[in-house]
Design a protein around this motif. Structure first.
Motif, PDB file in Angstrom:
ATOM      1  N   GLN A 158       1.132  -1.247   0.237  1.00 17.77           N
ATOM      2  CA  GLN A 158      -0.175   0.009  -0.073  1.00 17.77           C
ATOM      3  C   GLN A 158       1.165   1.720  -0.417  1.00 17.77           C
ATOM      4  OE1 GLN A 158      -3.333  -0.355  -1.182  1.00 17.77           O
ATOM      5  NE2 GLN A 158      -3.598  -2.140  -0.265  1.00 17.77           N
ATOM      6  N   LEU A 190       2.553   1.485  -3.168  1.00 21.53           N
ATOM      7  CA  LEU A 190       1.061   1.904  -4.009  1.00 21.53           C
ATOM      8  C   LEU A 190       0.865   3.876  -4.005  1.00 21.53           C
ATOM      9  CD1 LEU A 190      -1.400   1.592  -5.904  1.00 21.53           C
ATOM     10  CD2 LEU A 190      -2.405   1.175  -4.135  1.00 21.53           C
ATOM     11  N   TYR A 191       1.215   3.848  -3.237  1.00 25.57           N
ATOM     12  CA  TYR A 191       0.756   5.378  -2.340  1.00 25.57           C
ATOM     13  C   TYR A 191       1.844   6.224  -3.556  1.00 25.57           C
ATOM     14  CZ  TYR A 191       0.853   9.688  -0.053  1.00 25.57           C
ATOM     15  OH  TYR A 191       1.033  10.981   0.531  1.00 25.57           O
ATOM     16  N   LYS A 196      -2.158   3.615 -13.262  1.00 24.32           N
ATOM     17  CA  LYS A 196      -2.416   4.243 -11.831  1.00 24.32           C
ATOM     18  C   LYS A 196      -3.637   2.775 -11.337  1.00 24.32           C
ATOM     19  CE  LYS A 196      -1.820   8.905 -11.019  1.00 24.32           C
ATOM     20  NZ  LYS A 196      -2.981   9.912 -11.647  1.00 24.32           N
ATOM     21  N   ILE A 250      -3.500  -0.668  -8.922  1.00 30.31           N
ATOM     22  CA  ILE A 250      -4.598  -0.807  -8.071  1.00 30.31           C
ATOM     23  C   ILE A 250      -5.215  -2.183  -7.529  1.00 30.31           C
ATOM     24  CG2 ILE A 250      -7.215   0.136  -7.206  1.00 30.31           C
ATOM     25  CD1 ILE A 250      -6.409   3.204  -7.489  1.00 30.31           C
ATOM     26  N   THR A 263      -5.477  -4.931  -4.524  1.00 32.57           N
ATOM     27  CA  THR A 263      -6.186  -5.557  -4.144  1.00 32.57           C
ATOM     28  C   THR A 263      -7.452  -6.478  -3.745  1.00 32.57           C
ATOM     29  OG1 THR A 263      -7.194  -2.742  -3.983  1.00 32.57           O
ATOM     30  CG2 THR A 263      -8.769  -4.460  -3.756  1.00 32.57           C
TER      31      THR A 263
END
Length: 290
Positions: free
Chosen positions: A226, A229-230, A257, A261, A265
């Motif tokens: 995460q 990803l950020y 992007k 994600i 996920t």
């Protein structure tokens, strides 16, 4: 009777429509992101994508899978999720189980202290200073040990333990079983619904957590998915930074992007079907039974 039957049918129809609407509202963001990750850059620029891909292309996923940062971070996140969830379940059980015993001295006072921490805490800066003094900053353990116990989840487990008849425990104690034996042989086998429910809560929290890594971890080797990803989404928002990061194909930013994600996920969503049976039972523990 006919009027009541018609009213009942109308009520069922309304409930079904509400459920369908709720499902749609929950699935729409996921379907939209999935469609964007599989669509061409041209279709995204023209805003032609809703929930079905246009101009199918897998370039974004190819870039993601070729970049070792994603796979390494994904494996590392899976590791800390599994270890952290197991540790959290052990800590939650060890905290909830003794509080079931009425003969435990100071039980009410202990309960008060534990619940107090649920509403009041020192804050981020004292937590940072504490971890610094303990020498845990920038160490892998800083992503596992802190926040390994949720008071709310402990209360849920304790409440479930209260529903187990005391006669089972007393009969085991008469046969010579100690507290540990009673826990392992009686309480834990009967507590699979609540354990599975809390395991899902803890696992999702661990998988989606990035604030602890953002605050306490500077070593990029231990970035969870995460946080990676950020950083990637922030990076590819700038053409200059995207080029430096290796994402130079033009027009691929929005698709990339969405692909990152989805990459972050989908793995945690795969866990739910295996826990669905126990999870449904666990979330209805407080329901009124006829």
């Amino acid at each position: 009777m006919k009027v009541a039957s018609r009213s009942h049918q109308r009520g069922n129809i309304v409930l079904v429509l509400i459920c369908v609407l709720t499902i749609f509202l929950c699935l729409f963001p996921m379907l939209h992101i999935a469609a964007r990750s599989l669509s061409s850059s041209t279709a995204l620029i023209r805003n032609e994508v809703t929930f079905w891909p246009k101009g199918w292309n897998l370039n974004a996923y190819r870039l993601v899978l070729r970049d070792s940062r994603y796979t390494i971070s994904l494996v590392w996140t899976a590791f800390i999720t599994v270890i952290g969830t197991c540790l959290s379940l052990v800590m939650t059980t060890l905290c909830a189980y003794p509080l079931v015993f009425d003969k435990l001295k100071g039980r009410k006072l202990i309960n008060t202290f534990i619940i107090f921490t649920m509403y009041f805490n020192a804050g981020t800066i004292p937590m940072y200073l504490l971890l610094k003094d303990l020498g845990m900053l920038n160490k892998p353990l800083v992503l596992i040990i802190p926040y390994c116990l949720s008071v709310f989840n402990m209360i849920i487990m304790r409440s479930f333990f209260y529903t187990i008849p005391e006669s089972l425990r007393e009969s085991a104690e008469i046969d010579g079983a100690g507290p540990v034996t009673v826990l392992v042989r009686i309480y834990l086998p009967l507590s699979m619904p609540v354990i599975a429910t809390l395991a899902l809560f803890y696992a999702v929290g661990r998988w989606n957590g990035f604030s602890d890594a953002l605050l306490f971890m500077n070593d990029r080797r231990y970035y969870p998915i995460q946080l990676l990803l950020y950083n990637i989404i922030n990076a590819i928002s700038s053409i200059e930074t995207a080029t430096q990061e290796g994402f130079s194909p033009p027009g691929l930013d929005e698709t990339l992007k969405a692909a990152t994600i989805m990459f972050a996920t989908v793995p945690i969503l795969v866990v739910y079907p295996f826990l669905q049976k126990y999870f449904i039972t666990g979330v209805t523990l407080g329901a009124i039974k006829e």
